[in-house]
Write a protein that holds these residues in place. Structure first.
Motif, PDB file in Angstrom:
ATOM      1  N   ARG A  84      -4.774 -19.113  31.157  1.00 25.85           N
ATOM      2  CA  ARG A  84      -3.818 -20.297  30.968  1.00 25.85           C
ATOM      3  C   ARG A  84      -3.186 -19.706  29.649  1.00 25.85           C
ATOM      4  O   ARG A  84      -3.387 -19.215  28.051  1.00 25.85           O
ATOM      5  N   TYR A  85      -2.157 -19.532  30.143  1.00 27.16           N
ATOM      6  CA  TYR A  85      -0.716 -19.537  28.818  1.00 27.16           C
ATOM      7  C   TYR A  85      -0.274 -21.362  28.381  1.00 27.16           C
ATOM      8  O   TYR A  85       1.089 -20.925  28.911  1.00 27.16           O
ATOM      9  N   GLY A  86      -0.907 -22.002  27.409  1.00 28.79           N
ATOM     10  CA  GLY A  86       0.094 -22.495  26.814  1.00 28.79           C
ATOM     11  C   GLY A  86       0.447 -22.647  25.868  1.00 28.79           C
ATOM     12  O   GLY A  86       0.744 -22.219  24.967  1.00 28.79           O
ATOM     13  N   ILE A 253      10.436  -7.724  32.903  1.00 30.80           N
ATOM     14  CA  ILE A 253      11.199  -7.556  31.494  1.00 30.80           C
ATOM     15  C   ILE A 253       9.845  -7.550  30.728  1.00 30.80           C
ATOM     16  O   ILE A 253       9.672  -6.007  29.850  1.00 30.80           O
ATOM     17  N   TYR A 254       9.262  -8.104  30.606  1.00 28.11           N
ATOM     18  CA  TYR A 254       8.143  -8.613  29.180  1.00 28.11           C
ATOM     19  C   TYR A 254       7.172  -8.536  30.250  1.00 28.11           C
ATOM     20  O   TYR A 254       6.024  -8.462  29.785  1.00 28.11           O
ATOM     21  N   PHE A 255       6.050  -9.715  31.074  1.00 25.68           N
ATOM     22  CA  PHE A 255       5.492 -10.118  31.207  1.00 25.68           C
ATOM     23  C   PHE A 255       3.702  -9.354  31.832  1.00 25.68           C
ATOM     24  O   PHE A 255       2.949  -9.102  31.545  1.00 25.68           O
ATOM     25  N   ALA A 256       4.796  -8.659  33.121  1.00 26.07           N
ATOM     26  CA  ALA A 256       4.043  -7.942  34.264  1.00 26.07           C
ATOM     27  C   ALA A 256       3.026  -6.390  33.209  1.00 26.07           C
ATOM     28  O   ALA A 256       4.081  -6.650  32.200  1.00 26.07           O
ATOM     29  N   ASN A 294       3.369  -3.594  22.367  1.00 26.01           N
ATOM     30  CA  ASN A 294       3.290  -2.225  23.939  1.00 26.01           C
ATOM     31  C   ASN A 294       4.609  -2.502  24.408  1.00 26.01           C
ATOM     32  O   ASN A 294       4.923  -1.797  25.335  1.00 26.01           O
ATOM     33  N   SER A 295       4.916  -3.684  23.903  1.00 27.64           N
ATOM     34  CA  SER A 295       6.324  -4.330  25.048  1.00 27.64           C
ATOM     35  C   SER A 295       7.042  -3.512  25.485  1.00 27.64           C
ATOM     36  O   SER A 295       7.428  -3.411  26.605  1.00 27.64           O
ATOM     37  N   SER A 296       7.188  -2.710  24.516  1.00 29.45           N
ATOM     38  CA  SER A 296       9.024  -2.097  25.061  1.00 29.45           C
ATOM     39  C   SER A 296       8.624  -0.657  25.128  1.00 29.45           C
ATOM     40  O   SER A 296       9.822   0.268  25.412  1.00 29.45           O
ATOM     41  N   ALA A 322      -3.779 -11.137  17.761  1.00 31.02           N
ATOM     42  CA  ALA A 322      -2.932 -11.571  19.185  1.00 31.02           C
ATOM     43  C   ALA A 322      -1.298 -12.245  19.083  1.00 31.02           C
ATOM     44  O   ALA A 322      -0.774 -11.623  18.082  1.00 31.02           O
ATOM     45  N   ARG A 323      -0.993 -12.805  19.672  1.00 33.59           N
ATOM     46  CA  ARG A 323       0.039 -12.994  20.502  1.00 33.59           C
ATOM     47  C   ARG A 323       1.217 -13.460  19.246  1.00 33.59           C
ATOM     48  O   ARG A 323       0.458 -14.802  18.879  1.00 33.59           O
ATOM     49  N   THR A 324       2.069 -13.019  18.779  1.00 29.81           N
ATOM     50  CA  THR A 324       3.122 -14.465  17.660  1.00 29.81           C
ATOM     51  C   THR A 324       3.922 -15.539  18.159  1.00 29.81           C
ATOM     52  O   THR A 324       4.029 -15.909  17.609  1.00 29.81           O
ATOM     53  N   PHE A 325       4.340 -15.223  19.637  1.00 28.23           N
ATOM     54  CA  PHE A 325       5.246 -15.951  20.820  1.00 28.23           C
ATOM     55  C   PHE A 325       4.917 -16.916  20.093  1.00 28.23           C
ATOM     56  O   PHE A 325       5.837 -18.246  19.661  1.00 28.23           O
ATOM     57  N   ILE A 326       3.417 -17.898  20.366  1.00 29.36           N
ATOM     58  CA  ILE A 326       2.562 -19.070  20.640  1.00 29.36           C
ATOM     59  C   ILE A 326       2.851 -19.351  19.191  1.00 29.36           C
ATOM     60  O   ILE A 326       2.313 -20.595  19.165  1.00 29.36           O
ATOM     61  N   VAL A 356      14.475   0.303  20.299  1.00 28.54           N
ATOM     62  CA  VAL A 356      14.837  -0.414  21.568  1.00 28.54           C
ATOM     63  C   VAL A 356      13.315  -1.418  21.646  1.00 28.54           C
ATOM     64  O   VAL A 356      12.236  -1.633  21.598  1.00 28.54           O
ATOM     65  N   ASP A 357      14.074  -2.635  21.928  1.00 29.04           N
ATOM     66  CA  ASP A 357      12.893  -3.680  22.101  1.00 29.04           C
ATOM     67  C   ASP A 357      13.259  -4.335  23.506  1.00 29.04           C
ATOM     68  O   ASP A 357      13.768  -4.348  24.261  1.00 29.04           O
ATOM     69  N   ASP A 358      12.182  -5.107  24.159  1.00 32.34           N
ATOM     70  CA  ASP A 358      12.415  -5.355  25.821  1.00 32.34           C
ATOM     71  C   ASP A 358      12.804  -6.785  25.884  1.00 32.34           C
ATOM     72  O   ASP A 358      14.004  -7.051  26.885  1.00 32.34           O
ATOM     73  N   SER A 359      12.817  -7.674  24.885  1.00 33.87           N
ATOM     74  CA  SER A 359      13.958  -8.805  24.463  1.00 33.87           C
ATOM     75  C   SER A 359      14.264  -9.350  23.325  1.00 33.87           C
ATOM     76  O   SER A 359      13.330  -8.970  22.278  1.00 33.87           O
ATOM     77  N   LEU A 360      15.140 -10.424  22.985  1.00 35.33           N
ATOM     78  CA  LEU A 360      14.963 -10.990  22.118  1.00 35.33           C
ATOM     79  C   LEU A 360      15.387 -12.538  22.710  1.00 35.33           C
ATOM     80  O   LEU A 360      15.940 -12.691  23.180  1.00 35.33           O
ATOM     81  N   VAL A 361      14.155 -13.287  21.563  1.00 42.02           N
ATOM     82  CA  VAL A 361      14.415 -14.776  22.535  1.00 42.02           C
ATOM     83  C   VAL A 361      14.492 -15.856  20.989  1.00 42.02           C
ATOM     84  O   VAL A 361      15.854 -16.078  20.783  1.00 42.02           O
ATOM     85  N   ARG A 362      13.941 -15.244  20.339  1.00 45.83           N
ATOM     86  CA  ARG A 362      14.161 -16.688  19.125  1.00 45.83           C
ATOM     87  C   ARG A 362      14.635 -15.197  17.910  1.00 45.83           C
ATOM     88  O   ARG A 362      15.761 -15.990  16.973  1.00 45.83           O
ATOM     89  N   GLY A 363      14.360 -14.622  17.768  1.00 48.59           N
ATOM     90  CA  GLY A 363      15.599 -13.050  17.046  1.00 48.59           C
ATOM     91  C   GLY A 363      14.324 -13.253  15.826  1.00 48.59           C
ATOM     92  O   GLY A 363      14.324 -11.746  14.784  1.00 48.59           O
ATOM     93  N   THR A 364      12.702 -13.243  16.050  1.00 49.62           N
ATOM     94  CA  THR A 364      11.712 -13.432  14.932  1.00 49.62           C
ATOM     95  C   THR A 364      11.476 -11.874  14.866  1.00 49.62           C
ATOM     96  O   THR A 364      11.470 -11.516  13.606  1.00 49.62           O
ATOM     97  N   THR A 365      11.412 -11.631  15.871  1.00 48.21           N
ATOM     98  CA  THR A 365      10.285 -10.450  15.644  1.00 48.21           C
ATOM     99  C   THR A 365      11.583  -9.282  15.931  1.00 48.21           C
ATOM    100  O   THR A 365      10.876  -8.495  14.756  1.00 48.21           O
ATOM    101  N   SER A 366      13.138  -9.020  16.107  1.00 46.08           N
ATOM    102  CA  SER A 366      13.802  -8.291  15.568  1.00 46.08           C
ATOM    103  C   SER A 366      14.217  -8.424  14.502  1.00 46.08           C
ATOM    104  O   SER A 366      14.131  -7.084  13.507  1.00 46.08           O
TER     105      SER A 366
HETATM  106  P1  AMP Z   1      11.150 -13.722  19.309  1.00 51.94           P
HETATM  107  O1  AMP Z   1      10.557 -12.874  18.322  1.00 51.94           O
HETATM  108  O2  AMP Z   1      11.528 -14.731  19.172  1.00 51.94           O
HETATM  109  O3  AMP Z   1      12.769 -13.180  19.305  1.00 51.94           O
HETATM  110  O4  AMP Z   1      10.451 -13.005  21.030  1.00 51.94           O
HETATM  111  C1  AMP Z   1      10.858 -11.602  21.088  1.00 51.94           C
HETATM  112  C2  AMP Z   1       9.648 -10.387  21.562  1.00 51.94           C
HETATM  113  O5  AMP Z   1       8.580 -11.678  22.176  1.00 51.94           O
HETATM  114  C3  AMP Z   1      10.109  -9.901  23.142  1.00 51.94           C
HETATM  115  O6  AMP Z   1      10.415  -8.955  22.160  1.00 51.94           O
HETATM  116  C4  AMP Z   1       9.308  -9.982  23.553  1.00 51.94           C
HETATM  117  O7  AMP Z   1       8.211  -9.259  23.639  1.00 51.94           O
HETATM  118  C5  AMP Z   1       8.639 -11.301  23.794  1.00 51.94           C
HETATM  119  N1  AMP Z   1       8.750 -12.307  24.277  1.00 51.94           N
HETATM  120  C6  AMP Z   1       9.397 -12.125  25.074  1.00 51.94           C
HETATM  121  N2  AMP Z   1       9.379 -13.573  25.995  1.00 51.94           N
HETATM  122  C7  AMP Z   1       8.466 -13.901  25.475  1.00 51.94           C
HETATM  123  C8  AMP Z   1       7.428 -15.163  25.990  1.00 51.94           C
HETATM  124  N3  AMP Z   1       7.540 -15.934  26.988  1.00 51.94           N
HETATM  125  N4  AMP Z   1       6.179 -15.678  25.415  1.00 51.94           N
HETATM  126  C9  AMP Z   1       5.919 -14.495  24.715  1.00 51.94           C
HETATM  127  N5  AMP Z   1       5.989 -13.444  24.047  1.00 51.94           N
HETATM  128  C10 AMP Z   1       7.683 -12.782  25.220  1.00 51.94           C
END
Ligand code: AMP
Length: 487
Positions: A84-86, A253-256, A294-296, A322-326, A356-366
């Motif tokens: 589960r990813y909650g 893009i990212y999950f699988a 590893n994702s990109s 562990a992952r930062t996103f959550i 090169v990154d796979d996605s930019l969501v909140r922009g925190t990582t970039s």
């Molecule tokens: P952010 O730092 O919020 O821009 O998140 C972008 C990074 O989080 C990307 O580099 C992805 O590797 C990863 N990511 C994208 N979507 C998700 C998600 N739904 N859950 C967890 N990680 C994600």
């Protein structure tokens, strides 16, 4: 209910097997391979044709089953499991799956990957009719509906219920004499079937889980299908034929996992192709290309190959974070990125770097990565994102169901470039994303059989409970965009 309802059942992984000794042990291995799909909780339910046995808890799978007796207790030759990813706040054990329900006419276990879009309405109706829910997960709704129609028989009741719930779902159900799998009419989440040497069938979110248990890939579960596996073998049935493939593009893009094959497409190859097309779309004069482990890494290698620039290791990742996103707060997320990634000074110092990154969501990582690279002496940092700007929420089971946090929902690309501190910022186009993935059996489904709503707002289904909040956020968004233009 808040204007934008937070999904309670986010991206997860499911695994099931029917007809093999030590089914729970096999399920453990399968879930281990699916751990990237969810780290907040894990569980397994098994059956020996007499009873159903359950163990579940919060945390990583290895922690949940740290005591080997827990797995030994789950006897029998059939099992289903869930990782589960909650999000924070809803991480109670009551929400950890598989759920196990006891009925006078036979117990049922249930595991779900996805998110239902009409869960709030259905739950209210069911509660008004007398239902008592044990969790705040949308998953439980399915079983309440089944009970409501049970007089018609279990499978007819299930079929009826699957036509009432909407959204993205891959369900696994276990009864003492069968395993059932069902996929939503758009096949938004991946689900596949494999077969073990002894003939037993396995169902899993991704093919990487089939590989680990030495199961041969048989087929992807198709939208609208209801698969029943029992002592007589595999039965393919439908609960609806009103279907159209629209699998979540974020899976590719990212999950699988990169080694998984979804609808005939190896995830690594799709990502590499995204990188290649990104290089064609935006050739940049620089000294090297680096990925964000590893994702990109797949996308970055594609960009490097296409551009002819050296592919370097400019960032390394700690294997123990562990992952930062959550993380629940922005400050913690920023701290988390630091713990996870470090720049390699000897590689990037004095260099013009393409990240090169796979996605930019909140922009925190970039933002953090660019800061780190500059700190390590990089002369220029160009941020190339191997997916389009993430502007619209996902209501189908990934952890992005509100617009408020999406950077691209609020700012233009040039403002985002300033905010993250890059020398340039570019995104893959939606057309190139679809071209890169190129699902062979998509037929004439729109967007090549993908859900690309996160990038263009075109959702494959009505949004039901989310509609009102979504429209409201769009209005607010427009106001903000106008303000940004004026300033
Ligand atoms: P952010 O730092 O919020 O821009 O998140 C972008 C990074 O989080 C990307 O580099 C992805 O590797 C990863 N990511 C994208 N979507 C998700 C998600 N739904 N859950 C967890 N990680 C994600």
């Amino acid at each position: 209910m808040p204007a934008e309802i937070k999904g309670l059942n986010e991206e997860c992984g499911v695994f099931g097997v029917f007809g093999v000794q030590d089914a729970s042990q096999l399920t453990y291995y399968g879930l281990h391979t699916l751990q990237h799909r969810g780290q907040e909780g894990a569980g397994i339910v098994s059956t020996d044709s007499k009873e159903l046995y359950q163990h579940r808890d919060r945390g990583l799978l290895a922690k949940v089953f740290a005591n080997p007796n827990e797995l030994k207790r789950l006897v029998g030759d059939a099992a289903i499991g869930h990782v589960r990813y909650g999000t924070s706040g809803h991480n109670s054990i009551a929400n950890v799956q598989p759920f196990l329900f006891h009925f006078h006419d036979g117990d049922v276990a249930l595991a779900h990957n996805g998110n239902l879009t009409n869960a709030v309405t259905l739950r209210r109706q069911l509660e008004d009719d007398g239902a008592v829910f044990q969790s705040d997960s949308d998953t439980e709704i399915l079983i309440h509906l089944v009970r409501k129609y049970i007089k018609e028989g279990f499978i007819p009741a299930l079929k009826k219920s699957l036509n009432i719930v909407h959204g993205g779902f891959a369900f696994l159900l276990l009864q003492k004499d069968r395993l059932i799998a069902a996929l939503d009419p758009n096949g938004i989440r991946p689900l596949c079937i494999g077969q073990l040497e002894n003939g037993a069938y396995v169902v899993a979110s991704e093919t990487c889980a089939l590989d680990i248990v030495n199961a041969k890939f048989i087929r992807d579960v198709q939208p609208g299908e209801l698969i029943v596996i029992d002592r007589d073998g595999l039965h393919i049935d439908h609960y609806t034929t009103n279907t159209q493939l629209a699998i979540c593009s974020m899976e590719y893009i990212y999950f699988a996992r990169p080694d998984s094959i979804i609808h005939g497409v190896t995830v690594h190859n799709a990502r590499k192709q995204m990188g290649r097309l990104l290089a064609k779309q935006y050739p940049i004069d620089a000294d090297m290309v680096i990925g964000v482990p590893n994702s990109s890494l797949s996308a970055a290698s594609g960009y490097a190959e296409e551009s002819g620039l050296p592919y370097e290791m400019g960032l390394i990742k700690s294997q123990y974070v562990a992952r930062t996103f959550i993380q629940p707060t922005q400050a913690l997320r920023e701290q988390g990125v630091h713990l996870k990634l470090s720049a390699v000074r000897g590689v990037v110092a004095g260099k013009r770097v393409i990240v090169v990154d796979d996605s930019l969501v909140r922009g925190t990582t970039s933002k953090q990565i660019i800061k780190m690279l500059r700190h390590a002496g990089a002369k220029e940092v160009h941020m190339l994102i191997a997916s389009p700007p993430f502007k619209f929420p996902c209501f189908y089971g990934i952890d992005i169901s509100t617009r408020s946090e999406l950077m691209a929902a609020h700012y233009s690309v040039s403002t985002m470039k300033e905010l993250i501190g890059a020398d340039s910022l570019h995104f893959l186009s939606v057309e190139n994303l679809i071209k890169a993935i190129n699902i062979p059996d998509a037929g004439d489904a729109p967007y090549g059989g993908l859900t690309v709503a996160y990038f263009n707002g075109d959702y494959p289904t009505p949004l039901y409970d989310y509609e009102e909040g979504y429209l409201k956020s769009l209005n607010e968004q427009e106001k903000r965009a106008r303000k940004e233009l004026k300033s």
